[in-house]
Design a protein around this motif. Structure first.
Motif: not given
Length: 350
Positions: A91, A95, A98-99, A209-210, A212-214, A216
């Motif tokens: 996870v 994250a 993703a950033f 995971c990416c 989900v984080f993106l 937001v």
């Protein structure tokens, strides 16, 4: 004898041709993804400046296809992993990825392809610095001096940039920092626990995971604009082919692993960067100044030297491991021989 020698040389030639075919495919796909993303996001081209949405489309496509390849076609085996390990190790990497993707895609809106490639030369500097911070790399004055020379070269390239954009540079440097942290964290969180992913299993575990984080920042930043934009429609051909290229690039990396050496990969990366700079200047008509090229040339020499020293260290480590293995094998054979000798003496005495 001659026929055996001939077949050997044919085999070697075939291996060389095959490995360079893989390299050519990787360069082509990497080149295509970068130019395609620039085309979609740039306001003067396709004019769809929504980097989070584009990254989410890629991640949705890649995670869906990876799921089909792992679970349906069973092309590769899933990695045995507990929920705790997934949450604590995969996870955080998802994250960071993703950033990194969000910021690097955002930079295409503000900067030229050629200048982005020049800024990416800072990657070894970031990886080494973060590695030292997390005690994964030993601090060495010589290496740090080399890192300073790379940074100095990139600073000259930035000074010579005709269309310098401070926000674009901030985004790209942020992307480099997140990506470097991700690479170090893979060592700390996965490699140290004996977990290794290939590009397909990596997408299978990391891409969701990416996503989900993106989601937001997407809900806060881009969704309201897209919702209110009456002109928005999803061009299935453009985004479909772009996503296929992004997934194919991951498969190309999968093919390259084990088929070529680390040196070949580094040389391929350098060839790709220079091709992108040439393409950016000749086709997209981005301005590339002599100061740009001089600065990037300095950084490029520093990166080349860093890669060379890393490879020498890896070769030395490999040679040391082989020596230890050979010594162990020799010791085992001597023990067996001595054991046989004692056994024979005992037999003769009895």
């Amino acid at each position: 004898m001659s026929s055996g020698g001939g077949s050997l040389s044919d085999g070697v030639i075939k291996k060389i041709v095959l490995s360079y075919t893989y390299v050519a495919i990787w360069i082509f796909l990497s080149f295509t993804v970068i130019v395609y993303n620039k085309y979609i996001l740039d306001r003067k081209m396709y004019n769809w400046p929504y980097p989070i949405s584009l990254t989410m489309i890629h991640m949705t496509f890649c995670s869906s296809l990876a799921f089909v390849l792992v679970k349906v076609f069973k092309v590769v085996e899933p990695v045995a992993m507990s929920r705790e390990v997934y949450l604590s190790s995969v996870v955080p990497i998802g994250a960071l990825y993703a950033f990194s993707l969000w910021l690097s895609n955002s930079a295409y809106i503000y900067l030229s392809v050629s200048f982005i490639q020049m800024l990416k030369a800072l990657m070894p500097v970031a990886v080494y610095s973060i590695g030292v911070m997390f005690k994964k790399e030993n601090f060495r004055g010589e290496t740090m001096a080399n890192m300073m020379s790379i940074s100095f070269g990139v600073a000259i390239a930035a000074y010579g940039e005709a269309k310098f954009d401070a926000w674009g540079v901030t985004l790209q440097l942020g992307a480099v920092a997140f990506e470097a942290t991700r690479l170090v964290m893979i060592q700390i969180l996965l490699t140290s626990k004996g977990i290794s992913f290939n590009p397909i299993t990596s997408l299978y575990y990391v891409a969701p995971c990416c996503l989900v984080f993106l989601s937001v920042p997407w809900i806060i930043v881009e969704y309201p604009i897209l919702r209110d934009s009456s002109s928005f429609h999803l061009d299935w051909f453009i985004f479909g082919t772009n996503s296929v290229c992004a997934f194919a690039l991951n498969l190309a990396v999968f093919l390259l692993v084990g088929k070529t050496s680390a040196l070949t990969m580094n040389v391929a990366g350098v060839v790709k960067d220079w091709l992108l700079i040439a393409f950016s200047w000749s086709v997209i008509k981005d301005t590339v100044t002599p100061i740009n090229l001089f600065g990037y040339g300095l950084a490029f020499l520093g990166v080349g030297y860093y890669n060379h020293t890393k490879l020498q260290a890896l070769k030395a480590k490999d040679a040391q491991k082989k020596t230890v293995q050979a010594d162990d094998e020799q010791g085992r054979l001597l023990e067996e021989r001595d054991g046989d000798g004692i056994g024979r003496r005992n037999d003769s005495q009895s």
